[in-house]
Design an enzyme around this catalytic site. Structure first.
Site, PDB file in Angstrom:
ATOM      1  CD  GLU A  82      14.149 -48.679  -7.404  1.00  0.00           C
ATOM      2  OE1 GLU A  82      13.194 -49.436  -7.516  1.00  0.00           O
ATOM      3  OE2 GLU A  82      14.499 -48.543  -6.206  1.00  0.00           O
ATOM      4  NE  ARG A 122      20.543 -49.317  -2.717  1.00  0.00           N
ATOM      5  CZ  ARG A 122      19.939 -50.474  -2.987  1.00  0.00           C
ATOM      6  NH1 ARG A 122      20.870 -51.557  -3.093  1.00  0.00           N
ATOM      7  NH2 ARG A 122      18.741 -50.665  -2.906  1.00  0.00           N
ATOM      8  CB  THR A 171      17.816 -46.486  -1.835  1.00  0.00           C
ATOM      9  OG1 THR A 171      18.023 -47.358  -2.920  1.00  0.00           O
ATOM     10  CG2 THR A 171      18.236 -47.040  -0.535  1.00  0.00           C
ATOM     11  CE  LYS A 192      11.813 -52.151  -2.621  1.00  0.00           C
ATOM     12  NZ  LYS A 192      12.882 -51.457  -3.279  1.00  0.00           N
TER      13      LYS A 192
END
Ligand code: 3PG
Length: 235
Positions: A40, A44, A68, A126
């Site tokens: 993943e 960011r 994110t 998640k």
């Protein structure tokens, strides 16, 4: 491959924050060599999507997801650079209505959020942030009333926590950033990253539940799997 199959295919999803574009490929290669192909890359940093594109192109054994994710536009951009799945810290109405996209693993933290996401078609979620939500004990408590939701707990998880999380009946894998320590990345110590990945795999394989976990990716006869609706359109 469905999202559920992807989650069950590897015990840990390394969560990557990539600051330097040239680190992307050696970092991904080290993790794949260590036995963790599902990655993943978090959105960011400014170069996150460029990093995804490079890993997709140069590390064919990796399954690269984008993390994110907060908006539909984030998912479209992830699709454009070849990501195979997306991960979000939560679930918004626009994200829950997204169709014809790469599979989304939405975040949830409470029973109501889990049920809301499940009703929107997300059987894989998640648990985030897992350590604050209540950790493995909380997941065990959810497995009673909500046994058909499969989790990838993420947030605050470290190597020592792995056995407990992976022994939960509703956990397919866990996510975490401990495999790519900032000091090791600064030194470009890819051997350390590979070692941490290999250690995680060894811990997972030592679990009494390892065989049944890898065998439970396929829905049992008669089992509904709304997650299957989110079929990976790239495979
Ligand atoms: C995140 O989104 O930052 C992930 O949950 C990773 O959390 P961690 O850094 O605590 O592993």
């Amino acid at each position: 491959m469905t999202l559920k199959e992807l989650l069950y295919s590897s015990p840990v999803i390394p969560v990557l924050v990539i600051d330097v574009l040239d680190d992307a490929v050696p970092m991904a290669e080290a993790l794949v060599r260590g036995g963790l192909p599902n990655l993943e890359v978090t959105l960011r940093t400014d170069i996150a999507l460029a990093a995804v594109e490079r890993i997709v192109r140069e590390v064919p054994d990796a399954n690269v997801g984008v993390g994110t994710v907060r908006t539909v536009d984030d998912i479209r951009r992830a699709w454009d650079v070849g990501a195979t799945f997306a991960v979000s810290p939560g679930l918004t109405p626009p994200l829950s209505k997204l169709e014809h996209s790469i599979p989304l693993l939405p975040g949830a933290m409470t029973p109501t959020e889990v049920m809301t996401a499940y009703d929107a078609g997300f059987a894989c979620q998640k648990l985030f942030p897992a350590s604050f939500a209540g950790g493995a004990d909380f997941l065990r408590a959810l497995a009673g009333p909500l046994p058909d939701v499969t989790f990838c707990p993420t947030g605050g998880i470290r190597e020592d926590d792995l056995p407990r999380y992976l022994s939960m009946p509703n956990v397919a894998c866990v996510g975490g950033s401990w495999l790519t320590p900032k000091d090791a990345i600064a030194r470009k110590d890819w051997q350390m990253v590979e070692t941490l990945a290999a250690r995680a795999v060894a811990i997972a394989n030592d679990q009494p539940t390892a065989a049944s976990r890898s065998g439970s990716a396929s829905p049992q006869a008669g089992e509904e799997d709304p997650g299957a609706a989110l079929e990976n359109l790239r495979t």
